[in-house]
Write a protein that holds these residues in place. Structure first.
Motif, short mmCIF file in Angstrom:
data_model
loop_
_atom_site.label_atom_id
_atom_site.label_comp_id
_atom_site.label_asym_id
_atom_site.label_seq_id
_atom_site.Cartn_x
_atom_site.Cartn_y
_atom_site.Cartn_z
N VAL A 261 0.86 -1.19 0.00
CA VAL A 261 0.00 0.00 0.00
C VAL A 261 0.89 1.24 0.00
O VAL A 261 1.73 1.41 0.90
CB VAL A 261 -0.94 0.03 1.22
N GLY A 262 0.73 2.09 -1.02
CA GLY A 262 1.54 3.29 -1.15
C GLY A 262 0.88 4.52 -0.57
O GLY A 262 -0.35 4.61 -0.46
N SER A 263 1.72 5.49 -0.25
CA SER A 263 1.25 6.73 0.38
C SER A 263 0.78 7.77 -0.64
O SER A 263 0.07 8.70 -0.29
CB SER A 263 2.38 7.36 1.20
N GLY A 264 1.19 7.62 -1.89
CA GLY A 264 1.04 8.72 -2.84
C GLY A 264 2.22 9.67 -2.70
O GLY A 264 3.04 9.58 -1.77
N THR A 265 2.33 10.61 -3.62
CA THR A 265 3.44 11.55 -3.65
C THR A 265 3.56 12.32 -2.33
O THR A 265 2.61 12.95 -1.89
CB THR A 265 3.25 12.56 -4.79
N VAL A 266 4.74 12.26 -1.72
CA VAL A 266 4.98 13.02 -0.49
C VAL A 266 4.99 14.52 -0.85
O VAL A 266 5.70 14.95 -1.76
CB VAL A 266 6.31 12.62 0.16
N SER A 267 4.19 15.29 -0.12
CA SER A 267 3.98 16.69 -0.50
C SER A 267 3.84 17.57 0.73
O SER A 267 3.20 17.18 1.70
CB SER A 267 2.71 16.79 -1.37
N ASN A 268 4.44 18.75 0.66
CA ASN A 268 4.35 19.73 1.76
C ASN A 268 3.76 21.04 1.26
O ASN A 268 3.98 21.44 0.11
CB ASN A 268 5.74 20.01 2.35
N LYS A 269 3.04 21.72 2.14
CA LYS A 269 2.43 23.00 1.79
C LYS A 269 3.48 24.09 1.62
O LYS A 269 4.57 24.02 2.19
CB LYS A 269 1.44 23.41 2.88
N GLY A 270 3.13 25.09 0.84
CA GLY A 270 3.99 26.25 0.70
C GLY A 270 3.94 27.13 1.93
O GLY A 270 3.09 26.96 2.82
N VAL A 271 4.86 28.08 2.01
CA VAL A 271 4.91 29.03 3.12
C VAL A 271 4.89 30.44 2.56
O VAL A 271 5.33 30.69 1.43
CB VAL A 271 6.16 28.81 4.00
N GLN A 272 4.40 31.37 3.35
CA GLN A 272 4.32 32.76 2.93
C GLN A 272 5.62 33.48 3.25
O GLN A 272 6.07 33.49 4.40
CB GLN A 272 3.15 33.45 3.62
N VAL A 273 6.24 34.06 2.23
CA VAL A 273 7.47 34.85 2.39
C VAL A 273 7.26 36.19 1.69
O VAL A 273 7.13 36.24 0.46
CB VAL A 273 8.70 34.12 1.80
N ASN A 274 7.19 37.25 2.48
CA ASN A 274 6.97 38.61 1.93
C ASN A 274 5.73 38.67 1.03
O ASN A 274 5.75 39.24 -0.06
CB ASN A 274 8.20 39.07 1.15
N GLY A 275 4.68 38.02 1.51
CA GLY A 275 3.42 38.06 0.79
C GLY A 275 3.31 37.13 -0.40
O GLY A 275 2.30 37.13 -1.11
#
Length: 335
Positions: A261-275
């Protein structure tokens, strides 16, 4: 313990036990010939393999030899079932946002999953053979678990007890074939060619506290053509843990030993830098990078993989040592 399958000219290879530092190996001859045998009789055979593993790590294994990942097949060269989830909802959100579509509410409560081909996995250093660059060749860095028997109707907590091993995955995707296939309403097929797995499968105790409530809290490293493009955290942003993914399969059927059983693509959210949103941890597949470019600039600029491209996928433990060894592959045309 760490287990691998060496090439021997047969379909299922030869089971070997690998030392914790991935330096040495020992054939499991006399205990089991293949990993599937061990999964079918885990309670009896795994303690014997553990004894051999302990002897190997202590330098007491008489017939040890240097471990060579290039000689490895996938730990399970063929499996009874390969079911791949999409447990990182950030990946789904990016794909939907790039085409101005909303994520259905049910995606947050019911895991996405497809059943892939499990008859022809490829090894960690085997070439990825693709008929045409025009198919849109992509890598996908994932984590997978291998189960024992898990009964129909099992809860996520019960399903967690059925997990035997962890593996590293390159779920190769042919992106330009996907839209037409999904438009048929029957899911992926030709767009998901043979999947590759890391050199060794490891028991949960090998990763210690990094394994927490069905999630592996380690960093997925993706290196494309020698350039590191992803350093994604596999644990915190996994919306559905592995117990939930296995239980999803168990809703209407039994899960049998040797299911991957696979997890799917490991992915992280973006972060806000100077808007502005940035993705400092990179990406685990090219499609996600192209979605980010579309959201930011109106169109993608990163191309998919070409013949001759290389991809290396690896996870290191908190001690800095490679956990599974590396998937290290080249994209090639058919001979």
């Amino acid at each position: 313990m760490k287990l691998a399958t060496y090439k021997d000219g047969s379909r299922d290879g030869q089971l070997v036990v690998v030392s914790r530092d991935l330096a040495a190996a020992h054939y499991a001859t006399g205990i089991a010939a293949h990993l599937q045998q061990v999964l079918d009789d885990w309670g009896f055979l795994s303690p014997q393999l553990q004894d051999l593993y302990d002897a190997l790590n202590a330098g007491r294994a008489r017939h040890a030899f240097p471990f060579d990942p290039a000689q490895c097949m996938a730990p399970l060269p063929r499996a009874y079932q390969w079911a791949d989830g999409s447990a990182y909802l950030n990946h789904v959100e990016l794909v939907r946002a790039a085409r101005h579509a909303e994520v259905p509410a049910t995606f947050y409560t019911d895991p996405l999953m497809y059943q892939g081909g499990s008859d022809d996995f490829i090894g960690p250093c085997d070439d990825v053979v693709v008929p045409s660059e025009a198919f849109g060749i992509d890598f996908e860095a994932e984590v997978a678990v291998v189960t024992g028997d898990v009964p129909m109707g099992a809860s996520p907590e019960q399903a967690l007890d059925g997990i035997r091993l962890l593996m590293l995955v390159n779920d190769v995707s042919l992106r330009n074939l996907i839209p037409a296939e999904l438009a048929k309403g029957f899911g992926f097929f030709q767009s998901k060619p043979a999947t590759a797995f890391g050199p060794v499968a490891v028991t949960l105790d090998e990763v210690g506290e990094a394994w927490d409530k069905g999630r592996l809290h380690l960093t997925m490293q993706s290196t494309w053509n020698g350039r590191k493009v992803g350093l994604c955290d596999a644990g915190p942003e996994m919306t559905f843990h592995f117990g939930q993914l296995v239980a999803h399969i168990c809703k209407t059927r039994n899960v049998r030993a040797g299911t991957i059983v696979g997890s799917g693509t490991v992915s992280n959210k973006g972060v806000q830098v100077n808007g502005k949103t940035e993705w400092p941890k990179g990406y685990s597949c090219i499609a996600e990078k192209r979605c980010i470019e579309t959201i930011q600039d109106g169109k993608p600029t990163t191309e998919f993989m070409k013949f001759g491209d290389t991809i290396r996928i690896e996870m290191k433990g908190r001690d800095g040592q490679s956990v599974f060894g590396a998937i290290d592959q080249k994209i090639v045309a058919p001979a």
